[in-house]
Design a protein around this motif. Structure first.
Motif, PDB file in Angstrom:
ATOM      1  N   GLY A 182      13.272  58.359  28.797  1.00 15.53           N
ATOM      2  CA  GLY A 182      12.353  59.460  29.030  1.00 15.53           C
ATOM      3  C   GLY A 182      12.286  60.353  27.802  1.00 15.53           C
ATOM      4  O   GLY A 182      13.279  60.982  27.431  1.00 15.53           O
ATOM      5  N   ILE A 183      11.126  60.417  27.172  1.00 15.96           N
ATOM      6  CA  ILE A 183      10.932  61.201  25.952  1.00 15.96           C
ATOM      7  C   ILE A 183      10.288  62.528  26.336  1.00 15.96           C
ATOM      8  O   ILE A 183       9.175  62.555  26.867  1.00 15.96           O
ATOM      9  CB  ILE A 183      10.051  60.440  24.942  1.00 15.96           C
ATOM     10  N   VAL A 184      10.972  63.620  26.052  1.00 12.72           N
ATOM     11  CA  VAL A 184      10.540  64.942  26.491  1.00 12.72           C
ATOM     12  C   VAL A 184       9.892  65.690  25.334  1.00 12.72           C
ATOM     13  O   VAL A 184      10.489  65.843  24.262  1.00 12.72           O
ATOM     14  CB  VAL A 184      11.733  65.763  27.019  1.00 12.72           C
ATOM     15  N   GLN A 198      13.650  58.175  37.212  1.00 10.99           N
ATOM     16  CA  GLN A 198      14.705  58.767  36.388  1.00 10.99           C
ATOM     17  C   GLN A 198      14.632  60.288  36.382  1.00 10.99           C
ATOM     18  O   GLN A 198      15.645  60.969  36.241  1.00 10.99           O
ATOM     19  CB  GLN A 198      14.573  58.296  34.937  1.00 10.99           C
ATOM     20  N   THR A 199      13.415  60.820  36.499  1.00  4.09           N
ATOM     21  CA  THR A 199      13.213  62.266  36.358  1.00  4.09           C
ATOM     22  C   THR A 199      13.441  63.022  37.657  1.00  4.09           C
ATOM     23  O   THR A 199      13.345  64.248  37.674  1.00  4.09           O
ATOM     24  CB  THR A 199      11.790  62.552  35.856  1.00  4.09           C
ATOM     25  N   TRP A 237      15.399  62.552  28.265  1.00  6.67           N
ATOM     26  CA  TRP A 237      15.790  62.978  29.613  1.00  6.67           C
ATOM     27  C   TRP A 237      17.187  62.436  29.935  1.00  6.67           C
ATOM     28  O   TRP A 237      17.510  61.301  29.614  1.00  6.67           O
ATOM     29  CB  TRP A 237      14.774  62.479  30.639  1.00  6.67           C
ATOM     30  N   ASN A 238      18.003  63.287  30.549  1.00  3.75           N
ATOM     31  CA  ASN A 238      19.373  62.921  30.921  1.00  3.75           C
ATOM     32  C   ASN A 238      20.209  62.496  29.711  1.00  3.75           C
ATOM     33  O   ASN A 238      20.987  61.536  29.767  1.00  3.75           O
ATOM     34  CB  ASN A 238      19.380  61.803  31.980  1.00  3.75           C
ATOM     35  N   ASP A 239      20.028  63.196  28.612  1.00  4.93           N
ATOM     36  CA  ASP A 239      20.798  62.930  27.390  1.00  4.93           C
ATOM     37  C   ASP A 239      21.400  64.260  26.931  1.00  4.93           C
ATOM     38  O   ASP A 239      21.037  64.807  25.887  1.00  4.93           O
ATOM     39  CB  ASP A 239      19.876  62.343  26.316  1.00  4.93           C
ATOM     40  N   LEU A 269       7.067  69.945  28.634  1.00  3.45           N
ATOM     41  CA  LEU A 269       5.684  69.865  29.109  1.00  3.45           C
ATOM     42  C   LEU A 269       5.472  68.596  29.909  1.00  3.45           C
ATOM     43  O   LEU A 269       4.937  68.609  31.012  1.00  3.45           O
ATOM     44  CB  LEU A 269       4.731  69.897  27.912  1.00  3.45           C
ATOM     45  N   TRP A 270       5.874  67.488  29.316  1.00  4.83           N
ATOM     46  CA  TRP A 270       5.759  66.185  29.989  1.00  4.83           C
ATOM     47  C   TRP A 270       6.879  65.258  29.521  1.00  4.83           C
ATOM     48  O   TRP A 270       7.533  65.513  28.510  1.00  4.83           O
ATOM     49  CB  TRP A 270       4.391  65.549  29.751  1.00  4.83           C
ATOM     50  N   ILE A 271       7.088  64.214  30.289  1.00  6.40           N
ATOM     51  CA  ILE A 271       8.068  63.182  29.951  1.00  6.40           C
ATOM     52  C   ILE A 271       7.313  61.865  29.852  1.00  6.40           C
ATOM     53  O   ILE A 271       6.717  61.398  30.825  1.00  6.40           O
ATOM     54  CB  ILE A 271       9.184  63.072  31.012  1.00  6.40           C
ATOM     55  N   LEU A 272       7.294  61.311  28.649  1.00  6.05           N
ATOM     56  CA  LEU A 272       6.723  59.997  28.419  1.00  6.05           C
ATOM     57  C   LEU A 272       7.868  58.988  28.321  1.00  6.05           C
ATOM     58  O   LEU A 272       9.035  59.384  28.247  1.00  6.05           O
ATOM     59  CB  LEU A 272       5.885  59.979  27.142  1.00  6.05           C
TER      60      LEU A 272
END
Length: 659
Positions: A279-281, A187-188, A479-481, A265-268
């Protein structure tokens, strides 16, 4: 100022250096500090930033907490707008004071790679080499680097190198199938994949070279692969980590690039209950503030500590483990099973590496108790001062077992939080007495309440856990929102402007919290949140399965039961052959943790009239609720299908935790 290495607790030093008062008293203890942190969050978080010397560029005159652009939500974007920093700068500056101290211990099961240590000086060098390699491959600010990795020093180093460039890290463990990994990482649109040839687990080498190749083929955005070896083999088509290190003697020391406070920083990833995992940013600044607060102020972790939490790069506790580096502690990365070659392996590792803060799950403690282990007798655990426990509800009996069989000097710190904030909402600080069966405190800076069905705050009775004010590590978005609608819907659709987390809790008169379990349909197995959609996508594609329903049940004895209920295709039955077919498919196409505890035949899956499976009502029925109460029969397409679960629960001891 940086905090002292003395054994005076970090909390005590913080309170001495930052006197404060609430409306009715001076702040002298944890309870007072928690009240102040919620009553005056701007002052509290600025005190945290100042005490831990989190260096920000830009204008510090802005309010610490700003008004949200969207009145429905709050997020990590509401802190320190207009400032810059880099997570990695806060980590690597510890090398200046203690260059020859150990930063990372990398260990594996017997038969795997030998134990190695990475000093702070070596950590700076290795991060610099990988950052230089990524830069040479065209990675820059905002690009994504994906990790398909076991829990190793290389995984941590790759993350730090990525973040130092202002690029964004995202990862999952190699126990995920290539398809499941692609559903997340793909997704990222990552440009570089960091991976390994495999890993060792439960006494077996797991070769993942073909899986890494499948993942690369499934993600078109990938341009390059960097691979390290755990099994002594090469990954075809990948740049060798070993070669990069061998040729990197002349690489200049990395200078972390300053990025905006809320820069990703990161995508969980969420569990994916209703579709593809979200994807939680999280942002650089919010994670730094939250993690030094949580690890240092609440858990008293500092440069003299060795911090080891058994985890995986698929779980947010891996990200939290790295908070030890933010505090200057040594962290232990372990690649393997906690119970291989023996059930007590985790305790042996803690003793051998002189661990002071150890983390595990209620399930592992139960496994040790069942096996009759005596960790405190068989291993030197005198240095273990705190045992962190999370992943599921911890029963009161587990506290007693730890006291009697591990040691009464150990502070049992049961915590609960989530991937959503990559931290804990409730915790057991070292300065707060522990009561078995109850998490003793709300975390600092967390405005937590239990709300009843009328949206009223309640004490002493069960309710929905809500957070009524921002935390810095709340996501900066999904992510992508781009519109933020998915983010708002995920947390704020039930109570506009108030975060609903999905846990059922009781806030006690003492200020502690009792966690009853998930109030939504998310599966939470040993701390790993999973979505039912991941399981359905595999099982319902099998020709012998017509439909399936899975739930996770937190039982009265503290164990977690995850049954899968299956409607077989016409002419088939749920026999041992089909059960093995289902288990094998889930193990290979999702991951071993997606394999259910039981596979049970059912006549039909109950749905709403719009076709949604009734996972939450089924879970409640399995816990003893009346089918007629948990859902209006008129709203169900087949009320008899729900009633079947009530009859099953009545005749099946496994549903309630019985023998």
């Amino acid at each position: 100022m940086m905090w002292s290495m003395s054994r005076t607790s970090v909390l005590e030093t913080f309170l001495a250096d930052h006197p404060a008062s609430t409306a009715d008293r001076a702040v002298t203890d944890y309870a007072g500090l928690q009240a102040w942190s919620v009553a005056d969050p701007a002052a509290f978080w600025e005190s945290v930033r100042s005490f831990f010397d989190i260096r920000l560029g830009g204008d510090l005159e802005d309010a610490v907490i700003t008004r949200s652009d969207d009145p429905r939500v709050f997020s990590g974007r509401q802190f320190y707008r207009g400032t810059t920093l880099n997570y990695v700068e806060t980590v690597l500056r510890h090398a200046d004071a203690r260059p020859d101290a150990v930063a990372i211990v990398d260990d594996a099961e017997p038969g795997g790679p030998d134990t190695r240590t990475v000093t702070w000086r070596e950590l700076v060098h290795e991060v610099s080499v990988i950052a230089d390699a990524l830069r040479s491959l065209g990675v820059g600010r905002g690009d994504r680097v994906a990790g398909y990795v076991p829990n190793t020093a290389e995984a941590a180093i790759a993350f730090l190198a990525t973040a130092s460039l202002g690029a964004v890290w995202t990862s999952c463990g190699q126990d995920y199938s290539p398809a499941a990994a692609a559903d997340r990482l793909g997704q990222t649109e990552p440009v570089v994949l960091v991976t390994a040839d495999g890993y060792r687990f439960a006494g077996k080498d797991r070769d993942r070279r073909d899986a890494a190749a499948e993942l690369r083929d499934a993600v078109p955005s990938l341009r390059h692969v960097i691979a390290f070896s755990r099994l002594g083999t090469d990954v075809p088509g990948a740049t060798s980590w070993t070669d990069l290190m061998r040729d990197g003697d002349d690489v200049s020391t990395v200078v972390p690039e300053p990025v905006p406070f809320d820069h990703p920083l990161w995508i969980l990833f969420s569990s994916g209950t209703t579709g593809k995992p979200k994807g939680i940013v999280h942002g650089h600044g919010g994670v730094v503030l939250e993690h030094v607060k949580s690890a240092a102020l609440q858990s008293d972790i500092g440069p003299e500590d060795v911090f080891f939490w058994y985890t995986s790069p698929s779980w947010m506790m891996w990200n939290y483990l790295l908070a030890g580096l933010l505090c200057g502690a040594t962290v232990v990365c372990y690649d393997g099973s906690p119970a291989s070659p023996a059930t007590g392996t985790l305790w042996e590792l803690a003793a051998r590496h002189r661990v002071t803060v150890l983390g595990t799950s209620p399930a592992y403690l139960a496994q040790c108790e069942t096996a009759g282990l005596e960790p405190g007798r068989d291993h030197d655990l005198r240095l273990v001062r705190m045992l962190g426990v999370t992943g599921s509800v911890m029963p009161a009996s587990a506290h007693t077992w730890v006291e009697q069989h591990v040691g009464d000097h150990v502070h049992v710190a049961s915590i609960s939080g989530g991937t959503d904030v990559v931290s804990a909402f409730v915790c057991a600080p070292t300065d707060v007495p522990v009561r078995p069966g109850e998490i003793p405190a709300v975390a600092l800076g967390v405005a937590l309440e239990a709300w009843n069905d009328h949206g009223e705050s309640v004490i002493g009775e069960s309710g929905e856990m809500v957070i009524t004010a921002p935390m810095p590590s709340m996501p900066v978005g999904f992510w992508n929102d781009e519109t933020g609608d998915r983010y708002a819907d995920a947390y704020f659709s039930t109570y506009p402007g108030v975060w609903r987390h999905g846990d059922s809790i009781t806030v006690t008169e003492r200020g502690g919290v009792i966690i009853h379990g998930r109030s939504d349909a998310t599966l939470n197995r040993n701390g790993i949140r999973m979505g039912s959609a991941d399981i359905y996508s595999v099982v319902e594609h099998l020709p012998d399965v017509e439909e399936a329903l899975v739930v996770g049940v937190e039982r009265a004895d503290g164990s977690y039961w995850m049954p899968l209920f299956v409607v077989p295709a016409p002419g088939r039955e749920v026999d041992d052959t089909l059960r093995e077919t289902i288990a094998t498919a889930l193990r290979t196409e999702a991951s071993p943790r997606h394999v259910p505890d039981d596979i049970v035949a059912i006549p039909a899956v109950p749905h709403t009239r719009t076709g949604k499976k009734l996972e939450i009502p089924v879970k409640k029925v399995l816990l003893g609720a009346d089918p007629a109460v948990v859902a209006d029969p008129e709203s169900i397409d087949d009320p008899d299908a729900l009633r079947w679960f009530g009859e099953y629960a009545a005749r099946t001891p496994a549903a309630s935790g019985g023998a």
